[in-house]
Design an enzyme around this catalytic site. Structure first.
Site, PDB file in Angstrom:
ATOM      1  N   ASN A  58       0.863  -1.179   0.000  1.00 11.16           N
ATOM      2  CA  ASN A  58       0.000   0.000   0.000  1.00 11.16           C
ATOM      3  C   ASN A  58       0.903   1.233   0.000  1.00 11.16           C
ATOM      4  O   ASN A  58       1.485   1.581   1.013  1.00 11.16           O
ATOM      5  CB  ASN A  58      -0.890  -0.035   1.259  1.00 11.16           C
ATOM      6  CG  ASN A  58      -1.771   1.207   1.365  1.00 11.16           C
ATOM      7  OD1 ASN A  58      -1.833   2.014   0.442  1.00 11.16           O
ATOM      8  ND2 ASN A  58      -2.449   1.343   2.500  1.00 11.16           N
ATOM      9  N   TRP A  59       1.007   1.859  -1.164  1.00 13.38           N
ATOM     10  CA  TRP A  59       1.926   3.004  -1.301  1.00 13.38           C
ATOM     11  C   TRP A  59       1.369   4.266  -0.659  1.00 13.38           C
ATOM     12  O   TRP A  59       2.079   5.263  -0.560  1.00 13.38           O
ATOM     13  CB  TRP A  59       2.210   3.267  -2.785  1.00 13.38           C
ATOM     14  CG  TRP A  59       3.042   2.214  -3.463  1.00 13.38           C
ATOM     15  CD1 TRP A  59       3.450   1.017  -2.944  1.00 13.38           C
ATOM     16  CD2 TRP A  59       3.580   2.275  -4.788  1.00 13.38           C
ATOM     17  NE1 TRP A  59       4.195   0.327  -3.871  1.00 13.38           N
ATOM     18  CE2 TRP A  59       4.288   1.088  -5.011  1.00 13.38           C
ATOM     19  CE3 TRP A  59       3.515   3.231  -5.815  1.00 13.38           C
ATOM     20  CZ2 TRP A  59       4.942   0.809  -6.221  1.00 13.38           C
ATOM     21  CZ3 TRP A  59       4.157   2.960  -7.024  1.00 13.38           C
ATOM     22  CH2 TRP A  59       4.870   1.763  -7.209  1.00 13.38           C
ATOM     23  N   LYS A  60       0.075   4.235  -0.327  1.00 12.80           N
ATOM     24  CA  LYS A  60      -0.590   5.436   0.218  1.00 12.80           C
ATOM     25  C   LYS A  60      -0.368   6.608  -0.755  1.00 12.80           C
ATOM     26  O   LYS A  60      -0.397   6.383  -1.965  1.00 12.80           O
ATOM     27  CB  LYS A  60      -0.112   5.708   1.641  1.00 12.80           C
ATOM     28  CG  LYS A  60      -0.283   4.449   2.516  1.00 12.80           C
ATOM     29  CD  LYS A  60      -0.094   4.656   3.969  1.00 12.80           C
ATOM     30  CE  LYS A  60      -0.319   3.335   4.685  1.00 12.80           C
ATOM     31  NZ  LYS A  60      -0.200   3.444   6.140  1.00 12.80           N
ATOM     32  N   HIS A 111      -9.605   0.965   4.928  1.00 12.89           N
ATOM     33  CA  HIS A 111      -8.355   1.278   5.626  1.00 12.89           C
ATOM     34  C   HIS A 111      -8.642   2.332   6.701  1.00 12.89           C
ATOM     35  O   HIS A 111      -9.455   3.240   6.487  1.00 12.89           O
ATOM     36  CB  HIS A 111      -7.313   1.804   4.634  1.00 12.89           C
ATOM     37  CG  HIS A 111      -5.927   1.824   5.209  1.00 12.89           C
ATOM     38  ND1 HIS A 111      -5.523   2.789   6.096  1.00 12.89           N
ATOM     39  CD2 HIS A 111      -4.877   0.990   5.062  1.00 12.89           C
ATOM     40  CE1 HIS A 111      -4.269   2.543   6.469  1.00 12.89           C
ATOM     41  NE2 HIS A 111      -3.858   1.446   5.852  1.00 12.89           N
ATOM     42  N   GLU A 138      -5.312  -4.987  10.543  1.00 14.10           N
ATOM     43  CA  GLU A 138      -4.319  -3.940  10.804  1.00 14.10           C
ATOM     44  C   GLU A 138      -4.685  -3.221  12.099  1.00 14.10           C
ATOM     45  O   GLU A 138      -5.529  -2.303  12.073  1.00 14.10           O
ATOM     46  CB  GLU A 138      -4.329  -2.895   9.678  1.00 14.10           C
ATOM     47  CG  GLU A 138      -3.865  -3.377   8.343  1.00 14.10           C
ATOM     48  CD  GLU A 138      -3.297  -2.231   7.498  1.00 14.10           C
ATOM     49  OE1 GLU A 138      -2.176  -2.386   7.010  1.00 14.10           O
ATOM     50  OE2 GLU A 138      -3.943  -1.180   7.341  1.00 14.10           O
ATOM     51  N   GLY A 180       2.336   2.385  11.004  1.00 10.52           N
ATOM     52  CA  GLY A 180       3.308   3.481  11.090  1.00 10.52           C
ATOM     53  C   GLY A 180       4.153   3.425  12.356  1.00 10.52           C
ATOM     54  O   GLY A 180       4.932   4.335  12.627  1.00 10.52           O
ATOM     55  N   GLY A 200       3.018  -1.130   4.333  1.00 12.94           N
ATOM     56  CA  GLY A 200       3.023   0.308   4.052  1.00 12.94           C
ATOM     57  C   GLY A 200       4.409   0.786   3.653  1.00 12.94           C
ATOM     58  O   GLY A 200       4.856   0.576   2.521  1.00 12.94           O
TER      59      GLY A 200
END
Ligand code: 13P
Length: 251
Positions: free
Chosen positions: A10-12, A96, A166, A172, A232
């Site tokens: 997930n590159w965001k 998400h 998640e 993060g 991520g």
């Protein structure tokens, strides 16, 4: 039944340039030649899907990070699943926590999931608690997130559903969840799915997301009883992402 591994990047809202996006995708594509038992999905921002639409081949797929549940219409700024499908998008991340924070409700997520699977795409459905309280209320929270996400989803499409667990506190973060805690939660999620769908639920893969890296990934898969990851930060570093893919493929 042993499931194929699934590693989703997930590159965001990254990277900053199209060239960087191309470079990450082509590095991953090159590495996929030696990957046998693992499917990989890269989920760039919408604008990079068109330039990257050629990377999907064999066990490397393209995914989106969101879409609108409607097919078309007067919806300024939105993109539909059928539009994405034309750019080789076959997976979509839904629910998400970062999108829930922007106002996406359980009802909206449920509508999108139904639209995704009936459009022939696979839905990566994110669930997870924000805190782990001592009395274990988070179990009930996860159960209700799963129930509302999958409400009235046609059973014939269950094999297009992937649950990505998640926990918000691990997203993060410096460290991932402990594998033994992940095991407890993945067993719980498996039971919630089995209670609703019986043996049909076995096709649903369970992934883990939150501070996954090349150091912790083997233990998380082996001891956490998940069949892959939603990655991520490390998915933007091709070397590290490829390392995670290779490790998963060898398990
Ligand atoms: P990190 O791997 O950067 O913790 O992000 C997890 C995530 O939110 C993937 O969807």
């Amino acid at each position: 039944m042993k499931q194929r591994k699934l590693i989703v990047g997930n590159w965001k809202m990254n990277p900053e340039s199209k060239d960087e996006a191309r470079k990450i995708a082509s590095d991953v594509k090159r590495a996929m030649k030696n990957i046998r038992k693992t499917n990989v999905v890269i989920c760039p921002p919408f604008v990079y899907l068109s330039p990257l639409s050629g990377v999907s081949k064999g066990n490397l797929f393209l995914g989106a990070q969101n879409a609108n549940a409607e097919r078309l219409g007067a919806l300024t700024g939105e993109v539909s699943f059928s539009e994405l499908y034309q750019f080789n998008v076959r997976f979509v991340i839904l629910g998400h926590s970062e999108r829930r924070k922007m106002g996406e409700t359980d009802e909206i997520i449920n509508k999108k999931i139904k639209s995704v699977v009936s459009s022939g795409l696979n839905a990566i459905v994110c669930v997870g608690e924000s805190v782990r309280d001592r009395n274990g209320d988070y179990f009930g929270f996860i159960r209700s997130q799963i129930h509302s996400a999958l409400k009235d989803v046609n059973r014939k499409f269950l094999d297009r559903i992937i649950i990505a667990y998640e926990p918000l506190w691990a997203i993060g973060a410096k460290e991932a969840m402990q594998p033994r805690d992940l095991l407890e939660t993945s067993i719980f999620i498996r039971k919630v799915l089995k209670d609703s769908y019986g043996s049909l639920s076995e096709s649903i893969q369970i992934l883990y997301g939150g501070a996954v890296d090349k150091i912790n990934c083997a233990q998380l898969i082996e001891e956490g009883n998940v069949s892959g990851f939603l990655v991520g930060r490390e998915s933007l570093r091709p070397k590290d992402f490829i390392e995670i893919i290779k490790i998963a493929d060898q398990i």
